[in-house]
Design a protein around this motif. Structure first.
Motif, PDB file in Angstrom:
ATOM      1  N   LEU A 162      40.687 -24.297  41.021  1.00 16.49           N
ATOM      2  CA  LEU A 162      39.449 -23.879  41.679  1.00 16.49           C
ATOM      3  C   LEU A 162      38.326 -23.850  40.652  1.00 16.49           C
ATOM      4  CD1 LEU A 162      38.071 -22.802  44.269  1.00 16.49           C
ATOM      5  CD2 LEU A 162      38.628 -20.485  43.478  1.00 16.49           C
ATOM      6  N   ILE A 163      37.256 -24.585  40.928  1.00 17.89           N
ATOM      7  CA  ILE A 163      36.076 -24.617  40.071  1.00 17.89           C
ATOM      8  C   ILE A 163      34.992 -23.787  40.739  1.00 17.89           C
ATOM      9  CG2 ILE A 163      34.385 -26.101  38.921  1.00 17.89           C
ATOM     10  CD1 ILE A 163      36.399 -28.417  39.386  1.00 17.89           C
ATOM     11  N   ARG A 164      34.438 -22.830  39.993  1.00 27.46           N
ATOM     12  CA  ARG A 164      33.432 -21.935  40.574  1.00 27.46           C
ATOM     13  C   ARG A 164      32.131 -22.029  39.804  1.00 27.46           C
ATOM     14  NH1 ARG A 164      36.172 -16.225  42.005  1.00 27.46           N
ATOM     15  NH2 ARG A 164      34.188 -16.093  43.088  1.00 27.46           N
ATOM     16  N   GLY A 165      31.038 -22.120  40.535  1.00 33.81           N
ATOM     17  CA  GLY A 165      29.732 -22.188  39.891  1.00 33.81           C
ATOM     18  C   GLY A 165      28.639 -22.363  40.915  1.00 33.81           C
ATOM     19  N   GLY A 166      27.411 -22.073  40.506  1.00 38.85           N
ATOM     20  CA  GLY A 166      26.270 -22.184  41.382  1.00 38.85           C
ATOM     21  C   GLY A 166      25.804 -23.618  41.556  1.00 38.85           C
ATOM     22  N   PRO A 167      24.663 -23.809  42.225  1.00 39.98           N
ATOM     23  CA  PRO A 167      24.145 -25.153  42.465  1.00 39.98           C
ATOM     24  C   PRO A 167      23.845 -25.883  41.158  1.00 39.98           C
ATOM     25  CG  PRO A 167      23.003 -23.532  43.831  1.00 39.98           C
ATOM     26  CD  PRO A 167      23.815 -22.760  42.833  1.00 39.98           C
ATOM     27  N   GLY A 168      24.195 -27.157  41.122  1.00 42.61           N
ATOM     28  CA  GLY A 168      23.828 -27.992  39.991  1.00 42.61           C
ATOM     29  C   GLY A 168      24.538 -27.686  38.690  1.00 42.61           C
ATOM     30  N   THR A 169      25.685 -27.016  38.732  1.00 48.73           N
ATOM     31  CA  THR A 169      26.395 -26.685  37.490  1.00 48.73           C
ATOM     32  C   THR A 169      27.419 -27.737  37.086  1.00 48.73           C
ATOM     33  OG1 THR A 169      27.842 -25.265  38.830  1.00 48.73           O
ATOM     34  CG2 THR A 169      26.074 -24.185  37.602  1.00 48.73           C
ATOM     35  N   GLY A 170      27.568 -28.798  37.881  1.00 47.17           N
ATOM     36  CA  GLY A 170      28.457 -29.886  37.484  1.00 47.17           C
ATOM     37  C   GLY A 170      29.888 -29.726  37.936  1.00 47.17           C
ATOM     38  N   LYS A 171      30.108 -29.058  39.059  1.00 47.81           N
ATOM     39  CA  LYS A 171      31.483 -28.848  39.533  1.00 47.81           C
ATOM     40  C   LYS A 171      32.169 -30.174  39.838  1.00 47.81           C
ATOM     41  CE  LYS A 171      30.087 -26.063  42.849  1.00 47.81           C
ATOM     42  NZ  LYS A 171      28.655 -25.864  42.495  1.00 47.81           N
ATOM     43  N   ASP A 172      31.411 -31.127  40.421  1.00 49.20           N
ATOM     44  CA  ASP A 172      32.001 -32.422  40.736  1.00 49.20           C
ATOM     45  C   ASP A 172      32.367 -33.198  39.469  1.00 49.20           C
ATOM     46  OD1 ASP A 172      29.315 -32.482  40.152  1.00 49.20           O
ATOM     47  OD2 ASP A 172      28.804 -34.028  41.609  1.00 49.20           O
ATOM     48  N   LEU A 173      31.538 -33.071  38.429  1.00 44.02           N
ATOM     49  CA  LEU A 173      31.844 -33.747  37.169  1.00 44.02           C
ATOM     50  C   LEU A 173      33.106 -33.175  36.526  1.00 44.02           C
ATOM     51  CD1 LEU A 173      28.271 -33.972  35.618  1.00 44.02           C
ATOM     52  CD2 LEU A 173      29.577 -35.823  36.653  1.00 44.02           C
ATOM     53  N   VAL A 174      33.265 -31.859  36.602  1.00 38.84           N
ATOM     54  CA  VAL A 174      34.457 -31.218  36.040  1.00 38.84           C
ATOM     55  C   VAL A 174      35.710 -31.696  36.779  1.00 38.84           C
ATOM     56  CG1 VAL A 174      35.658 -29.018  35.787  1.00 38.84           C
ATOM     57  CG2 VAL A 174      33.249 -29.203  35.153  1.00 38.84           C
ATOM     58  N   ALA A 175      35.638 -31.757  38.111  1.00 42.35           N
ATOM     59  CA  ALA A 175      36.790 -32.216  38.892  1.00 42.35           C
ATOM     60  C   ALA A 175      37.163 -33.644  38.518  1.00 42.35           C
ATOM     61  CB  ALA A 175      36.479 -32.125  40.387  1.00 42.35           C
ATOM     62  N   ARG A 176      36.177 -34.487  38.389  1.00 44.12           N
ATOM     63  CA  ARG A 176      36.450 -35.883  38.057  1.00 44.12           C
ATOM     64  C   ARG A 176      37.056 -36.006  36.661  1.00 44.12           C
ATOM     65  NH1 ARG A 176      36.344 -41.078  40.633  1.00 44.12           N
ATOM     66  NH2 ARG A 176      37.474 -42.169  39.006  1.00 44.12           N
ATOM     67  N   ARG A 177      36.578 -35.212  35.720  1.00 44.65           N
ATOM     68  CA  ARG A 177      37.119 -35.264  34.363  1.00 44.65           C
ATOM     69  C   ARG A 177      38.562 -34.806  34.324  1.00 44.65           C
ATOM     70  NH1 ARG A 177      34.141 -33.026  30.517  1.00 44.65           N
ATOM     71  NH2 ARG A 177      35.802 -33.622  29.093  1.00 44.65           N
ATOM     72  N   ILE A 178      38.893 -33.776  35.103  1.00 44.14           N
ATOM     73  CA  ILE A 178      40.279 -33.319  35.163  1.00 44.14           C
ATOM     74  C   ILE A 178      41.172 -34.459  35.641  1.00 44.14           C
ATOM     75  CG2 ILE A 178      41.891 -31.769  36.341  1.00 44.14           C
ATOM     76  CD1 ILE A 178      39.635 -29.688  36.425  1.00 44.14           C
ATOM     77  N   HIS A 179      40.720 -35.146  36.677  1.00 48.93           N
ATOM     78  CA  HIS A 179      41.497 -36.277  37.197  1.00 48.93           C
ATOM     79  C   HIS A 179      41.638 -37.385  36.157  1.00 48.93           C
ATOM     80  CE1 HIS A 179      42.892 -39.389  39.975  1.00 48.93           C
ATOM     81  NE2 HIS A 179      41.946 -40.185  39.483  1.00 48.93           N
ATOM     82  N   ASP A 323      14.467 -20.404  34.458  1.00 50.66           N
ATOM     83  CA  ASP A 323      15.633 -19.814  35.118  1.00 50.66           C
ATOM     84  C   ASP A 323      16.622 -20.861  35.643  1.00 50.66           C
ATOM     85  OD1 ASP A 323      15.025 -17.200  34.689  1.00 50.66           O
ATOM     86  OD2 ASP A 323      14.035 -16.899  36.615  1.00 50.66           O
ATOM     87  N   TRP A 324      16.173 -22.048  35.982  1.00 51.77           N
ATOM     88  CA  TRP A 324      16.998 -23.131  36.506  1.00 51.77           C
ATOM     89  C   TRP A 324      17.861 -22.708  37.695  1.00 51.77           C
ATOM     90  CZ3 TRP A 324      14.866 -27.295  35.215  1.00 51.77           C
ATOM     91  CH2 TRP A 324      14.287 -27.455  33.950  1.00 51.77           C
ATOM     92  N   PRO A 325      17.236 -22.246  38.776  1.00 50.05           N
ATOM     93  CA  PRO A 325      18.035 -21.876  39.950  1.00 50.05           C
ATOM     94  C   PRO A 325      18.764 -23.070  40.559  1.00 50.05           C
ATOM     95  CG  PRO A 325      15.685 -21.882  40.460  1.00 50.05           C
ATOM     96  CD  PRO A 325      15.799 -22.001  38.977  1.00 50.05           C
ATOM     97  N   GLY A 326      18.240 -24.287  40.355  1.00 50.55           N
ATOM     98  CA  GLY A 326      18.887 -25.478  40.881  1.00 50.55           C
ATOM     99  C   GLY A 326      19.774 -26.175  39.878  1.00 50.55           C
ATOM    100  N   GLY A 327      19.986 -25.566  38.709  1.00 51.95           N
ATOM    101  CA  GLY A 327      20.886 -26.118  37.702  1.00 51.95           C
ATOM    102  C   GLY A 327      20.452 -27.481  37.191  1.00 51.95           C
ATOM    103  N   GLY A 328      21.447 -28.299  36.862  1.00 49.97           N
ATOM    104  CA  GLY A 328      21.176 -29.614  36.294  1.00 49.97           C
ATOM    105  C   GLY A 328      20.438 -30.535  37.236  1.00 49.97           C
ATOM    106  N   ARG A 329      20.655 -30.390  38.547  1.00 52.11           N
ATOM    107  CA  ARG A 329      19.936 -31.221  39.513  1.00 52.11           C
ATOM    108  C   ARG A 329      18.435 -30.963  39.434  1.00 52.11           C
ATOM    109  NH1 ARG A 329      23.576 -35.038  40.625  1.00 52.11           N
ATOM    110  NH2 ARG A 329      25.572 -34.131  41.233  1.00 52.11           N
ATOM    111  N   GLU A 330      18.088 -29.696  39.327  1.00 51.08           N
ATOM    112  CA  GLU A 330      16.672 -29.359  39.204  1.00 51.08           C
ATOM    113  C   GLU A 330      16.096 -29.925  37.914  1.00 51.08           C
ATOM    114  OE1 GLU A 330      13.678 -25.527  38.576  1.00 51.08           O
ATOM    115  OE2 GLU A 330      15.818 -25.193  38.997  1.00 51.08           O
ATOM    116  N   LEU A 331      16.866 -29.825  36.820  1.00 47.78           N
ATOM    117  CA  LEU A 331      16.379 -30.337  35.545  1.00 47.78           C
ATOM    118  C   LEU A 331      16.115 -31.839  35.633  1.00 47.78           C
ATOM    119  CD1 LEU A 331      17.737 -29.309  32.071  1.00 47.78           C
ATOM    120  CD2 LEU A 331      17.010 -31.633  32.518  1.00 47.78           C
TER     121      LEU A 331
END
Length: 415
Positions: A162-179, A323-331
């Protein structure tokens, strides 16, 4: 990944150098081990064959890794540099990253994590970043390094994660790297984002749904909290049945509240969270925000801002404080807008944050200034401790509960 790669190792410590040499050669790499800066300078400038990467200790007997890298940069484009540093040299390593070095690891390091990061460097450097130009790594902060260790551990396991994090924190990237790092990497990686699916059951369990195509690969379910009660029940049934694949799920930071409200069953949560990877928000990792901006800038500037030469120090300061409420996507979105709107050779704060021009004469009150200073110190402490609130409280010399209350007041989420 390292077979037949030409690696230059610059390390004067006999034990460390010998250990790295032995392991790299076991991985199939061709290694040139050098122990002095002056010899490394000549070998890298005029190599006998193309160099895929340089592993370099920052402390050398006749100089430093920084001097070596800076000298090479002044006369050309050096190969990717992976620096090795002690805890006290992290600031120097981050400075080198901003100057164009590829990555760094801190002593002591896990060999599997070290080899993974080196493999990323020697892979095709011209290959576009996956997922809208985002780099595969999350950053250079202690918190990001901790996540790297959790990724490596999860890749060696087969149960649900289980990967936990707010918007734009890269959860999909972490999942792909694990695979990609797992034994299932040759099998399919199937991603389903339930936040974008009108019918979760059809997307997962339909005749052409995810479970039908994943086989022995990895099924990544993002926004798992969007599942209804029936879909949750069917998911548990599939996990209890003959599911040959590996499940990775992702959610936000509000899962406990959803469980308390009865919207997610505790049974499903405990099945998914056999391995848990929390990703702290970007506003608690300012060094990662700067690193990510630099990485995205290198990728996007040529396409969207050919006249832009770099990023100003003032712009970096503004990114660090945001504050980056939208995380990496906002950046990424702000950077794209800044590249297309900038009028000078360097990106300025107003290019990324044009809303701040609305009232340029506004002065913060003393209360606002005090809160801003406290927030900056809390962020720095959380960054240094990898998001550990207890350790951060100790550094700030306040009680853990006091720190938590201040974080809530200032809008800083916990890890």
């Amino acid at each position: 990944m390292l077979r037949n790669r030409h690696i230059v190792l610059v390390e004067d410590d006999e034990i460390m150098g010998g250990s790295l040499l032995q392991r790299l050669e076991l991985e199939g790499a061709q290694v040139l081990w050098l122990k002095q800066m002056v010899r490394a300078l000549g070998a890298i400038r005029t190599p006998q064959k193309p160099i895929d990467a340089v592993i370099c200790d920052i402390g050398l007997p006749d100089g430093s890794g920084e001097e070596l890298f800076s000298t090479l940069v002044r006369t050309g484009t050096p190969p990717p540099f992976l620096f090795i540093t002690g805890q006290g040299g992290i600031g120097q390593a981050v400075r080198l990253i901003k100057s164009g070095a590829a990555d760094y690891v801190t002593k002591p390091f896990d060999m599997s994590v070290f080899l993974e990061r080196l493999s990323l460097l020697v892979s095709d450097r011209d290959k576009p970043f996956a997922d809208d130009d985002f780099p595969p790594l999350l950053g250079v902060s202690p918190a990001a390094r901790k996540i790297e260790g959790l990724i490596a551990k999860a890749a060696g396991e087969s149960h649900a994660a289980l990967i936990r994090g707010g918007p734009g924190t890269g959860k999909d990237l972490v999942a792909r790297r694990i695979h990609d790092l797992s034994d299932r990497s040759a099998a399919p990686f199937v991603a389903v984002n339930l936040a974008r699916e009108a019918d979760a059951e059809m997307a997962l369990f339909g005749s052409d749904g995810a479970f039908e195509v994943v086989s022995e690969g990895t099924l990544f379910i993002n926004a798992v909290s969007k599942m209804g009660a029936k879909a949750q029940s069917r998911l548990l049934e599939r996990l209890d049945g003959r599911f040959e694949g590996r499940l990775i799920a992702a959610c936000g930071n509000d899962l406990e509240d959803l469980i308390a409200q009865g919207r997610i069953t505790s049974e499903l949560f405990y099945r998914l969270a056999q391995t848990e990877i929390p990703i702290p928000p970007l506003n608690t990792r300012p060094d990662d925000a700067i690193w990510l901006m630099q990485q995205l800038f290198r990728k996007l500037a040529a396409r969207h801002g050919p006249g832009i030469e770099g990023i100003s120090v003032l712009c970096e300061d503004a990114v660090r404080a945001h504050d980056w409420p939208g995380g990496g996507r906002e950046l990424r979105a702000r950077l794209l807008r800044g590249l297309t709107m900038a009028t000078g050779p360097l990106l300025q704060p107003s290019d990324l944050f044009p809303e701040r021009l609305a009232d340029p004469d506004e002065i913060m009150s003393l209360v606002e200034a005090r809160e801003a200073a406290e927030k900056a110190q809390i962020i720095a402490a959380l960054d240094r401790t990898g998001g550990q609130i207890g350790e951060a409280a100790r550094l700030l010399r306040i009680a853990r509960t006091t720190l938590w209350e201040k974080m809530q007041k200032l809008g800083l989420s916990g890890p």
